[in-house]
Scaffold this motif. Structure first.
Motif, PDB file in Angstrom:
ATOM      1  N   MET A   1       0.832  -1.197   0.000  1.00 53.78           N
ATOM      2  CA  MET A   1       0.000   0.000   0.000  1.00 53.78           C
ATOM      3  C   MET A   1       0.870   1.252   0.000  1.00 53.78           C
ATOM      4  SD  MET A   1      -2.898   1.607   0.173  1.00 53.78           S
ATOM      5  CE  MET A   1      -3.256   3.327   0.535  1.00 53.78           C
ATOM      6  N   HIS A   2       1.926   1.230   0.782  1.00 53.19           N
ATOM      7  CA  HIS A   2       2.824   2.369   0.886  1.00 53.19           C
ATOM      8  C   HIS A   2       3.474   2.688  -0.464  1.00 53.19           C
ATOM      9  CE1 HIS A   2       5.648   5.124   2.751  1.00 53.19           C
ATOM     10  NE2 HIS A   2       6.673   4.440   2.256  1.00 53.19           N
ATOM     11  N   LEU A   3       3.983   1.667  -1.137  1.00 53.76           N
ATOM     12  CA  LEU A   3       4.640   1.890  -2.427  1.00 53.76           C
ATOM     13  C   LEU A   3       3.640   2.268  -3.517  1.00 53.76           C
ATOM     14  CD1 LEU A   3       7.268  -1.001  -2.415  1.00 53.76           C
ATOM     15  CD2 LEU A   3       7.707   1.452  -2.181  1.00 53.76           C
ATOM     16  N   LEU A   4       2.485   1.611  -3.528  1.00 55.88           N
ATOM     17  CA  LEU A   4       1.467   1.944  -4.529  1.00 55.88           C
ATOM     18  C   LEU A   4       0.983   3.381  -4.358  1.00 55.88           C
ATOM     19  CD1 LEU A   4      -0.353   0.891  -6.842  1.00 55.88           C
ATOM     20  CD2 LEU A   4      -2.026   0.249  -5.088  1.00 55.88           C
ATOM     21  N   SER A   5       0.846   3.825  -3.109  1.00 53.71           N
ATOM     22  CA  SER A   5       0.387   5.188  -2.828  1.00 53.71           C
ATOM     23  C   SER A   5       1.336   6.237  -3.379  1.00 53.71           C
ATOM     24  CB  SER A   5       0.256   5.408  -1.315  1.00 53.71           C
ATOM     25  OG  SER A   5      -0.685   4.552  -0.743  1.00 53.71           O
TER      26      SER A   5
ATOM     27  N   VAL B   1      -7.064  -0.598  -2.852  1.00 54.80           N
ATOM     28  CA  VAL B   1      -6.692  -1.555  -1.806  1.00 54.80           C
ATOM     29  C   VAL B   1      -7.799  -1.680  -0.764  1.00 54.80           C
ATOM     30  CG1 VAL B   1      -4.997  -2.094  -0.005  1.00 54.80           C
ATOM     31  CG2 VAL B   1      -4.237  -1.106  -2.177  1.00 54.80           C
ATOM     32  N   GLY B   2      -8.432  -0.565  -0.433  1.00 57.76           N
ATOM     33  CA  GLY B   2      -9.485  -0.593   0.582  1.00 57.76           C
ATOM     34  C   GLY B   2     -10.638  -1.496   0.212  1.00 57.76           C
ATOM     35  N   GLU B   3     -10.999  -1.509  -1.078  1.00 54.00           N
ATOM     36  CA  GLU B   3     -12.088  -2.385  -1.520  1.00 54.00           C
ATOM     37  C   GLU B   3     -11.749  -3.860  -1.295  1.00 54.00           C
ATOM     38  OE1 GLU B   3     -15.148  -1.772  -2.586  1.00 54.00           O
ATOM     39  OE2 GLU B   3     -14.838   0.358  -2.203  1.00 54.00           O
TER      40      GLU B   3
ATOM     41  N   LEU C   1      -6.852  -2.613  11.913  1.00 60.79           N
ATOM     42  CA  LEU C   1      -5.585  -2.826  11.222  1.00 60.79           C
ATOM     43  C   LEU C   1      -5.665  -2.412   9.753  1.00 60.79           C
ATOM     44  CD1 LEU C   1      -4.300  -6.239  12.648  1.00 60.79           C
ATOM     45  CD2 LEU C   1      -3.423  -3.945  13.116  1.00 60.79           C
ATOM     46  N   SER C   2      -6.781  -2.678   9.113  1.00 61.39           N
ATOM     47  CA  SER C   2      -6.927  -2.281   7.713  1.00 61.39           C
ATOM     48  C   SER C   2      -6.966  -0.761   7.569  1.00 61.39           C
ATOM     49  CB  SER C   2      -8.192  -2.896   7.118  1.00 61.39           C
ATOM     50  OG  SER C   2      -8.080  -4.310   7.026  1.00 61.39           O
TER      51      SER C   2
ATOM     52  N   ARG D   1     -16.394   6.228   2.639  1.00 62.77           N
ATOM     53  CA  ARG D   1     -16.381   5.048   1.764  1.00 62.77           C
ATOM     54  C   ARG D   1     -16.361   3.751   2.560  1.00 62.77           C
ATOM     55  NH1 ARG D   1     -14.973   4.759  -3.740  1.00 62.77           N
ATOM     56  NH2 ARG D   1     -15.336   2.629  -4.466  1.00 62.77           N
ATOM     57  N   PHE D   2     -15.690   3.764   3.713  1.00 63.49           N
ATOM     58  CA  PHE D   2     -15.490   2.513   4.441  1.00 63.49           C
ATOM     59  C   PHE D   2     -16.103   2.514   5.850  1.00 63.49           C
ATOM     60  CE2 PHE D   2     -11.825   2.837   1.474  1.00 63.49           C
ATOM     61  CZ  PHE D   2     -12.182   1.780   0.647  1.00 63.49           C
TER      62      PHE D   2
END
Length: 441
Positions: A135-139, A150-152, A163-164, A405-406
């Motif tokens: 997630m860090h690198l994709l962001s 990623v959240g979906e 944690l998510s 959204r979440f």
């Protein structure tokens, strides 16, 4: 009734198409201007503000409110400066953050070539670590799209576990510390005299690693039971190859040609790399069709960030006009670790009270530009305050996504992130004073 609905849809589509073409024209003209190929600052500024005017009604109330305040305050400061005889033009106000609008439009193209590929893995700590790292690198290149993508995959029953939510919020906000494809680093490079990518990087990368390590420790100590059975969404090298290649290319270019504008180089690569990848995958005809469709139908999605940045630049330019006219003076004539730390904590506090962190950085950096004698320390303060505010403030874009959204609660977000925010502020404070002892200004 059906005719009215159809007419309404056609109007919205045509307006979106025009908006996309306006901001794409801004992007192209600003790139040509940045590389000194043509003098197009005024033309690009006009198309950028034309885009804002056309898209303003589509912003939400929460998005419009800070823009009203920024433009209103900027108008008052500009009127005060003009009344006092200050010499500036309207175009000086409108073009202050033109390069950042260029960057935001260019980065939007990266979503064209962003694909998620997951790797299999056992639940537990390893799954958490690999998901957080991915997630860090994709962001670092995908911006807020990474949170949605990623959240979906992480949500369960339309909600995210603690944690998510940590993975999304901190994975994204820590990438802000070092990624030139996110907004704050280019803003600082443009607004703080004497800064460079390579002078900032050792410290922001160190803070990012510290934040990731503290997140792992925090997860183990406060969420140990959930962590033992956590099922994440580890990303493969295929997904992360684009972010890593782009970052490596930016660092190489900035090292070989330091005189080039980092914002311009980042914008050019963000625009061209996805289109080249599409050409390789699907052929040039398909790539051109996808690119044209993106301009007409998706590029207008940048309306919120571009409107905010241009409005913040308008206010910053107006304040600078007042300073140049001698209408008010700053309480200090140079910067020091005390000033950097004070600014960092002030921006973080004000952002937690509801003022947008990007606007705060633009205002502080604009006001302090002429008295900044420790540019690296001030850059760390601005970047760190933004990163902490994005993960910790309930009014940040990150936490708006988590809540809207979440279905994360504000109380849950604060409970999860307050210890982290406080620890990161302390770490950055210690780093800034250590830099002073080492003679790094």
């Amino acid at each position: 009734m059906k005719d009215a609905v159809l007419t309404s849809r056609l109007f919205i589509t045509s307006r979106e198409n025009l908006s996309g073409m306006l901001i794409f024209a801004t992007l192209v003209m600003a790139l040509l201007d940045s590389f000194a190929l043509a003098e197009l600052t005024s033309a690009a500024s006009l198309t950028a503000w034309g885009f804002v005017a056309l898209e303003f009604s589509r912003l939400t109330h929460k998005q419009r409110l800070p823009i009203y305040l920024l433009l209103g305050a900027g108008t008052l400061f500009a009127a005060w400066a003009w009344w006092a005889g200050a010499h500036f033009s309207v175009m000086d106000l409108l073009s202050e953050h033109l390069k950042l609008a260029m960057l935001l439009a260019a980065v939007n193209f990266i979503r064209l070539s962003t694909r998620l590929h997951t790797a299999s893995g056992q639940p537990g700590m390893r799954s958490f670590v690999t998901t957080l790292g991915g997630m860090h690198l994709l962001s670092s290149v995908a911006n807020f799209s990474s949170m949605l993508l990623v959240g979906e995959q992480l949500k369960r029953d339309a909600r995210l576990s603690a944690l998510s939510s940590i993975i999304l919020a901190r994975g994204f906000s820590l990438a802000v510390l070092w990624s030139p494809f996110l907004s704050i680093l280019p803003l600082v490079l443009e607004q703080v005299p004497g800064t460079s990518l390579h002078s900032i990087y050792p410290f922001t990368l160190g803070l990012a690693l510290f934040g990731l390590f503290f997140t792992l420790l925090d997860a183990r100590l406060r969420h140990g039971t959930e962590l033992a059975h956590y099922e994440g969404y580890p990303l493969t090298r295929a997904t992360l190859s684009l972010p890593m290649a782009l970052i490596a290319a930016i660092l190489t270019v900035s090292w070989l040609w330091p005189s080039l504008s980092t914002v311009a180089v980042v914008s050019l690569m963000a625009l061209t790399t996805p289109l080249l990848l599409l050409c390789l995958r699907n052929g040039p005809t398909s790539a051109l069709k996808q690119g044209a469709s993106h301009i007409l139908n998706r590029l207008a999605d940048t309306r919120g960030e571009i409107s905010l940045f241009l409005s913040a630049g308008f206010l910053a330019a107006a304040v600078k006009a007042c300073l140049n006219a001698g209408l008010f003076s700053l309480p200090f004539t140079d910067t020091s670790p005390h000033v950097a730390v004070l600014v960092m904590w002030s921006i973080t506090l004000l952002a937690h009270l509801g003022i947008h962190q990007f606007a705060l950085v633009a205002i502080f950096a604009g006001m302090l530009a002429d008295v900044t004698t420790s540019p690296t320390q001030m850059a760390i303060a601005y970047i760190m305050a933004t990163s902490i505010s994005m993960s910790g403030s309930l009014f940040s874009g990150v936490n708006f996504i988590l809540q809207a959204r979440f279905n994360c609660t504000g109380r849950g977000i604060l409970r999860t992130n307050l210890p982290y925010s406080f620890m990161m502020l302390l770490a950055a404070t210690a780093l800034i004073y250590m830099m002073q002892l080492l003679g790094i200004h």
